[in-house]
Write an enzyme that holds these catalytic residues in place. Structure first.
Site, mmCIF file in Angstrom:
data_model
loop_
_atom_site.group_PDB
_atom_site.id
_atom_site.type_symbol
_atom_site.label_atom_id
_atom_site.label_comp_id
_atom_site.label_asym_id
_atom_site.label_seq_id
_atom_site.Cartn_x
_atom_site.Cartn_y
_atom_site.Cartn_z
ATOM 1 N N ILE A 160 -11.874 -7.566 6.690
ATOM 2 C CA ILE A 160 -11.750 -6.752 5.482
ATOM 3 C C ILE A 160 -13.018 -5.942 5.257
ATOM 4 C CG2 ILE A 160 -11.487 -6.839 2.982
ATOM 5 C CD1 ILE A 160 -9.687 -9.330 3.435
ATOM 6 N N THR A 238 -13.399 -8.381 -4.478
ATOM 7 C CA THR A 238 -12.028 -8.620 -4.038
ATOM 8 C C THR A 238 -11.974 -9.857 -3.149
ATOM 9 O OG1 THR A 238 -12.335 -7.089 -2.173
ATOM 10 C CG2 THR A 238 -11.335 -6.187 -4.181
ATOM 11 N N ALA A 239 -13.010 -10.690 -3.231
ATOM 12 C CA ALA A 239 -13.097 -11.895 -2.409
ATOM 13 C C ALA A 239 -12.420 -13.046 -3.137
ATOM 14 C CB ALA A 239 -14.561 -12.207 -2.100
ATOM 15 N N ARG A 240 -13.179 -13.809 -3.890
ATOM 16 C CA ARG A 240 -12.683 -14.851 -4.771
ATOM 17 C C ARG A 240 -13.545 -14.839 -6.030
ATOM 18 N NH1 ARG A 240 -8.788 -14.900 -2.089
ATOM 19 N NH2 ARG A 240 -7.642 -16.659 -1.148
ATOM 20 N N ASP A 264 -10.829 -7.732 -8.904
ATOM 21 C CA ASP A 264 -9.439 -8.074 -8.603
ATOM 22 C C ASP A 264 -9.231 -9.579 -8.596
ATOM 23 O OD1 ASP A 264 -6.729 -7.488 -7.789
ATOM 24 O OD2 ASP A 264 -7.271 -8.116 -5.757
ATOM 25 N N GLU A 269 -8.385 -17.979 -12.393
ATOM 26 C CA GLU A 269 -7.189 -17.143 -12.558
ATOM 27 C C GLU A 269 -5.909 -18.001 -12.470
ATOM 28 O OE1 GLU A 269 -6.455 -15.190 -8.244
ATOM 29 O OE2 GLU A 269 -8.279 -14.469 -9.195
ATOM 30 N N HIS A 287 -5.393 -9.598 -9.282
ATOM 31 C CA HIS A 287 -5.347 -10.133 -7.920
ATOM 32 C C HIS A 287 -4.189 -9.507 -7.123
ATOM 33 C CE1 HIS A 287 -6.429 -13.871 -5.295
ATOM 34 N NE2 HIS A 287 -6.231 -12.775 -4.565
ATOM 35 N N ILE A 288 -4.259 -8.198 -6.965
ATOM 36 C CA ILE A 288 -3.208 -7.470 -6.252
ATOM 37 C C ILE A 288 -3.662 -7.019 -4.873
ATOM 38 C CG2 ILE A 288 -2.150 -6.673 -8.395
ATOM 39 C CD1 ILE A 288 -3.400 -3.869 -7.707
ATOM 40 N N GLY A 289 -4.741 -7.620 -4.355
ATOM 41 C CA GLY A 289 -5.305 -7.166 -3.086
ATOM 42 C C GLY A 289 -4.301 -7.042 -1.957
ATOM 43 N N SER A 290 -3.372 -7.982 -1.865
ATOM 44 C CA SER A 290 -2.379 -7.949 -0.782
ATOM 45 C C SER A 290 -1.011 -7.486 -1.260
ATOM 46 C CB SER A 290 -2.240 -9.348 -0.161
ATOM 47 O OG SER A 290 -1.716 -10.276 -1.106
#
Length: 321
Positions: A160, A238-240, A264, A269, A287-290
């Site tokens: 990534i 955008t990791a954790r 994100d 969460e 959390h829409i990264g994927s």
């Protein structure tokens, strides 16, 4: 159906994946798509040889110990495995698989979205429109900052991180990175490696966190490291969520040390620190990264590929344990 391995899916997967899931396995789905607690996972796995889990299910040592003896494999609908106690799974002899590679582009796109959305004050600008408060145009209103030509530091130069670096080049950015080890060309994307993050951070107009969550990266971005950033830097995660310290970032956003942040992912969460909601200089995503059709389908198919390979005695595409 009797000769098909029985498999529990803890969440409802995309339609194309569910169709294949039910055609190849004795499938137990979750039509309500509600997160399952530990007791529900254990009960639902009765007689199952496999489980497709997701980050919403905490497969801790207690849950793994209570799983039916029939369970042989956990296929997680994610790249990260921080919701699974891998040591407990290994001790029990459970196979664990994940879904690498297939969400690289979607998450890298989201990282750029977070950087750009934060830099251009997109969330506050949209709020002004939605609340009917846009009553004029003025030279000093809603001022963001350029990404173009700036310096981007990337923490975690895996798949990534490399994809983010490629995209950043389209903005004419100078890319720096901190990683456990330097990468060889062309994987390094021409970026400059810093073994010590303290040497990199003072040069980061923008900072992207794309590293896995490990004991070493837990609360990596703390007050001390934020202090090393140039005044007015932009941060994206955008990791954790636990890769950064919320208190430290919020203080920096309030003081102006950090110009803006794009987030994100969050600690705890789907809950998040409510103070973020009141800050105008934070671009927030759930959390829409994927979250693209293509990526979520590919993630589900990777889970099914791992299960099919295991039950047929073939090498697994992406085995973790």
């Amino acid at each position: 159906m009797t000769d098909r391995p029985k498999v529990l899916a803890t969440r409802l997967m995309p339609e194309a994946v569910e169709t294949r899931f039910h055609s190849e396995f004795a499938a137990i789905s979750n039509p309500d798509d509600r997160p399952l607690d530990s007791d529900a996972v254990v009960a639902g796995a009765t007689g199952c040889r496999g489980i497709i889990c997701s980050p919403t299910e905490k497969m801790d040592a207690d849950t793994i110990a209570r799983l039916p003896e029939s369970v042989e494999i956990l296929a997680t609908f994610s790249v990260g495995c921080d919701h699974i106690d891998l040591n407990a799974a290994k001790a029990r002899g459970l196979i664990v698989t994940n879904t690498p590679d297939v969400l690289t582009d979607a998450t890298a796109d989201t990282t750029i979205l977070c950087l750009l959305g934060a830099a251009r004050m997109a969330q506050d600008s949209e709020r002004i429109l939605r609340q009917g408060k846009w009553g004029r145009w003025a030279p000093r209103d809603m001022l963001g900052v350029h990404m173009s030509g700036k310096r981007l530091g990337i923490v975690g130069m895996g798949r990534i991180g490399q994809a983010v670096a490629r995209r950043a080049q389209g903005f004419g950015m100078t890319v720096l990175y901190h990683n456990r080890r330097p990468l060889n060309a062309p994987d390094d994307q021409g970026a400059t490696f810093y073994a010590d993050a303290a040497d990199m951070l003072p040069h980061c107009d923008f900072l992207a966190l794309t590293c896995p969550l490990t004991p070493e990266t837990h609360h990596w971005l703390n007050a001390e490291r934020i202090a090393l950033l140039p005044d007015g830097a932009v941060v994206a995660n955008t990791a954790r969520g636990p890769v950064l310290v919320d208190d430290a970032l919020i203080d920096a956003l309030k003081s102006g040390k950090v110009f803006a942040a794009g987030l994100d992912v969050f600690t705890g969460e789907p809950k998040l620190d409510p103070r973020y909601l009141d800050l105008p200089n934070v671009f927030l995503l759930p959390h829409i990264g994927s979250a693209t059709v293509e990526t979520r389908n590919d993630m589900g198919f990777r889970c099914l590929d791992n299960l099919a390979a295991h039950f047929s005695g073939r090498p697994l595409p992406s085995r973790v344990v």
